[in-house]
Design a protein around this motif. Structure first.
Motif, PDB file in Angstrom:
ATOM      1  N   GLY A  17       0.820  -1.208   0.000  1.00  0.00           N
ATOM      2  CA  GLY A  17       0.000   0.000   0.000  1.00  0.00           C
ATOM      3  C   GLY A  17       0.852   1.255   0.000  1.00  0.00           C
ATOM      4  N   GLU A  18       1.944   1.226   0.733  1.00  0.00           N
ATOM      5  CA  GLU A  18       2.856   2.372   0.769  1.00  0.00           C
ATOM      6  C   GLU A  18       3.560   2.547  -0.576  1.00  0.00           C
ATOM      7  OE1 GLU A  18       6.507   4.150   3.485  1.00  0.00           O
ATOM      8  OE2 GLU A  18       5.453   2.354   4.158  1.00  0.00           O
ATOM      9  N   VAL A  19       3.995   1.431  -1.162  1.00  0.00           N
ATOM     10  CA  VAL A  19       4.666   1.487  -2.465  1.00  0.00           C
ATOM     11  C   VAL A  19       3.717   2.036  -3.528  1.00  0.00           C
ATOM     12  CG1 VAL A  19       5.623   0.074  -4.344  1.00  0.00           C
ATOM     13  CG2 VAL A  19       6.356  -0.328  -1.975  1.00  0.00           C
ATOM     14  N   MET A  20       2.530   1.469  -3.627  1.00  0.00           N
ATOM     15  CA  MET A  20       1.589   1.913  -4.657  1.00  0.00           C
ATOM     16  C   MET A  20       1.022   3.302  -4.348  1.00  0.00           C
ATOM     17  SD  MET A  20       1.987  -0.371  -6.841  1.00  0.00           S
ATOM     18  CE  MET A  20       0.826   0.251  -8.042  1.00  0.00           C
ATOM     19  N   GLY A  21       0.886   3.635  -3.082  1.00  0.00           N
ATOM     20  CA  GLY A  21       0.403   4.959  -2.698  1.00  0.00           C
ATOM     21  C   GLY A  21       1.371   6.071  -3.069  1.00  0.00           C
ATOM     22  N   ASP A  22       2.641   5.725  -3.240  1.00  0.00           N
ATOM     23  CA  ASP A  22       3.655   6.712  -3.593  1.00  0.00           C
ATOM     24  C   ASP A  22       3.614   7.084  -5.073  1.00  0.00           C
ATOM     25  OD1 ASP A  22       5.915   8.353  -2.795  1.00  0.00           O
ATOM     26  OD2 ASP A  22       7.171   6.944  -3.897  1.00  0.00           O
ATOM     27  N   VAL A  23       2.941   6.292  -5.898  1.00  0.00           N
ATOM     28  CA  VAL A  23       2.905   6.542  -7.349  1.00  0.00           C
ATOM     29  C   VAL A  23       2.417   7.954  -7.647  1.00  0.00           C
ATOM     30  CG1 VAL A  23       1.826   5.850  -9.539  1.00  0.00           C
ATOM     31  CG2 VAL A  23       2.689   4.106  -7.956  1.00  0.00           C
ATOM     32  N   LYS A  24       1.452   8.433  -6.905  1.00  0.00           N
ATOM     33  CA  LYS A  24       0.885   9.762  -7.160  1.00  0.00           C
ATOM     34  C   LYS A  24       1.919  10.882  -6.995  1.00  0.00           C
ATOM     35  CE  LYS A  24      -0.868  10.509  -2.472  1.00  0.00           C
ATOM     36  NZ  LYS A  24      -0.115   9.413  -1.877  1.00  0.00           N
ATOM     37  N   ASN A  25       3.033  10.578  -6.341  1.00  0.00           N
ATOM     38  CA  ASN A  25       4.075  11.583  -6.140  1.00  0.00           C
ATOM     39  C   ASN A  25       5.007  11.750  -7.335  1.00  0.00           C
ATOM     40  OD1 ASN A  25       3.327  12.318  -3.467  1.00  0.00           O
ATOM     41  ND2 ASN A  25       4.223  10.409  -2.750  1.00  0.00           N
ATOM     42  N   PHE A  26       4.937  10.841  -8.316  1.00  0.00           N
ATOM     43  CA  PHE A  26       5.826  10.965  -9.483  1.00  0.00           C
ATOM     44  C   PHE A  26       5.140  10.692 -10.812  1.00  0.00           C
ATOM     45  CE2 PHE A  26       6.273   6.644  -7.894  1.00  0.00           C
ATOM     46  CZ  PHE A  26       6.087   5.888  -9.040  1.00  0.00           C
ATOM     47  N   ALA A  27       3.903  10.192 -10.818  1.00  0.00           N
ATOM     48  CA  ALA A  27       3.217   9.889 -12.079  1.00  0.00           C
ATOM     49  C   ALA A  27       1.732  10.193 -11.962  1.00  0.00           C
ATOM     50  CB  ALA A  27       3.420   8.420 -12.455  1.00  0.00           C
ATOM     51  N   ASP A  28       1.143  10.635 -13.064  1.00  0.00           N
ATOM     52  CA  ASP A  28      -0.290  10.927 -13.056  1.00  0.00           C
ATOM     53  C   ASP A  28      -1.130   9.758 -13.564  1.00  0.00           C
ATOM     54  OD1 ASP A  28       0.476  11.157 -15.729  1.00  0.00           O
ATOM     55  OD2 ASP A  28      -0.760  12.923 -16.112  1.00  0.00           O
ATOM     56  N   LYS A  29      -0.468   8.621 -13.850  1.00  0.00           N
ATOM     57  CA  LYS A  29      -1.171   7.405 -14.266  1.00  0.00           C
ATOM     58  C   LYS A  29      -0.579   6.226 -13.511  1.00  0.00           C
ATOM     59  CE  LYS A  29      -1.941   9.110 -18.942  1.00  0.00           C
ATOM     60  NZ  LYS A  29      -1.599   8.946 -20.346  1.00  0.00           N
ATOM     61  N   ASN A  30      -1.407   5.236 -13.234  1.00  0.00           N
ATOM     62  CA  ASN A  30      -0.916   4.019 -12.594  1.00  0.00           C
ATOM     63  C   ASN A  30      -0.180   3.149 -13.610  1.00  0.00           C
ATOM     64  OD1 ASN A  30      -1.792   4.403  -9.929  1.00  0.00           O
ATOM     65  ND2 ASN A  30      -3.859   3.774 -10.468  1.00  0.00           N
ATOM     66  N   PRO A  31       0.799   2.393 -13.153  1.00  0.00           N
ATOM     67  CA  PRO A  31       1.555   1.539 -14.062  1.00  0.00           C
ATOM     68  C   PRO A  31       0.841   0.229 -14.364  1.00  0.00           C
ATOM     69  CG  PRO A  31       2.381   1.263 -11.854  1.00  0.00           C
ATOM     70  CD  PRO A  31       1.325   2.337 -11.782  1.00  0.00           C
ATOM     71  N   LEU A  32       1.301  -0.412 -15.411  1.00  0.00           N
ATOM     72  CA  LEU A  32       0.913  -1.778 -15.754  1.00  0.00           C
ATOM     73  C   LEU A  32       1.988  -2.679 -15.163  1.00  0.00           C
ATOM     74  CD1 LEU A  32      -0.688  -3.899 -17.440  1.00  0.00           C
ATOM     75  CD2 LEU A  32       0.812  -3.298 -19.355  1.00  0.00           C
ATOM     76  N   LEU A  33       1.592  -3.673 -14.359  1.00  0.00           N
ATOM     77  CA  LEU A  33       2.535  -4.623 -13.765  1.00  0.00           C
ATOM     78  C   LEU A  33       2.382  -5.974 -14.441  1.00  0.00           C
ATOM     79  CD1 LEU A  33       2.226  -2.401 -11.524  1.00  0.00           C
ATOM     80  CD2 LEU A  33       2.785  -4.196  -9.907  1.00  0.00           C
ATOM     81  N   ILE A  34       3.512  -6.539 -14.895  1.00  0.00           N
ATOM     82  CA  ILE A  34       3.497  -7.820 -15.585  1.00  0.00           C
ATOM     83  C   ILE A  34       4.493  -8.750 -14.884  1.00  0.00           C
ATOM     84  CG2 ILE A  34       3.788  -9.034 -17.765  1.00  0.00           C
ATOM     85  CD1 ILE A  34       3.427  -6.275 -19.150  1.00  0.00           C
ATOM     86  N   PRO A  35       4.009  -9.647 -14.027  1.00  0.00           N
ATOM     87  CA  PRO A  35       4.913 -10.583 -13.362  1.00  0.00           C
ATOM     88  C   PRO A  35       5.134 -11.833 -14.215  1.00  0.00           C
ATOM     89  CG  PRO A  35       2.714 -10.755 -12.427  1.00  0.00           C
ATOM     90  CD  PRO A  35       2.664  -9.688 -13.483  1.00  0.00           C
ATOM     91  N   GLY A  36       6.310 -12.447 -14.057  1.00  0.00           N
ATOM     92  CA  GLY A  36       6.597 -13.678 -14.776  1.00  0.00           C
ATOM     93  C   GLY A  36       7.787 -14.409 -14.162  1.00  0.00           C
ATOM     94  N   ASN A  37       7.858 -15.683 -14.420  1.00  0.00           N
ATOM     95  CA  ASN A  37       8.978 -16.504 -13.962  1.00  0.00           C
ATOM     96  C   ASN A  37      10.100 -16.446 -14.986  1.00  0.00           C
ATOM     97  OD1 ASN A  37       8.015 -17.739 -11.457  1.00  0.00           O
ATOM     98  ND2 ASN A  37       6.476 -18.678 -12.755  1.00  0.00           N
TER      99      ASN A  37
END
Length: 99
Positions: free
Chosen positions: A74-94
C-alpha cells in the motif's frame, strides 16, 4: 527467480528525479525483506509507447506475491501519485533463462 515488469504508458506525466531518488529506494527498503534482489529502470523517452520501465527481480514468484500482498504494498503503490499521473501496468513472470 521471478521478474516484475512495471510499465508507464506514453503520455504519463512522470518525475524521473523523484522516482530514482525516492520511490525506487522505498521499493528496495520495503520489499527486500520479501525477496526483492535487484531492480533496474529504463527511460524510453516521452514519445515511446511506454515512457518508463522498471524491472524488479525477486527470489521467486511466491516472494513477489508476498510483497504484493503485504501492508508495505500500500505504501509502495500509494507513492505513485508523487511521481506519475497514471498508474503503471505490472506484468509478473517466472524467469526461464538468462545469460
Amino acid at each position: 527467480m521471478a521478474t516484475v515488469t512495471v510499465l508507464y504508458s506514453k503520455g504519463t506525466d512522470f518525475n524521473m528525479d523523484y522516482y530514482m531518488s525516492k520511490h525506487m529506494p522505498l521499493v528496495q527498503s520495503l520489499w527486500s525483506q520479501y525477496g526483492l534482489t535487484s531492480w533496474k529502470v529504463i527511460d524510453f523517452g516521452k514519445d515511446a509507447e511506454f515512457c518508463v520501465q522498471a524491472t524488479l527481480e525477486f527470489e521467486s514468484m511466491d516472494s513477489f506475491q508476498k510483497a504484493a500482498g503485504s501492508k508495505e504494498a500500500g505504501e509502495v503503490m500509494g507513492d505513485v501519485k508523487n511521481f506519475a499521473d497514471k498508474n503503471p501496468l505490472l506484468i509478473p513472470g517466472n524467469i526461464k533463462g538468462t545469460s
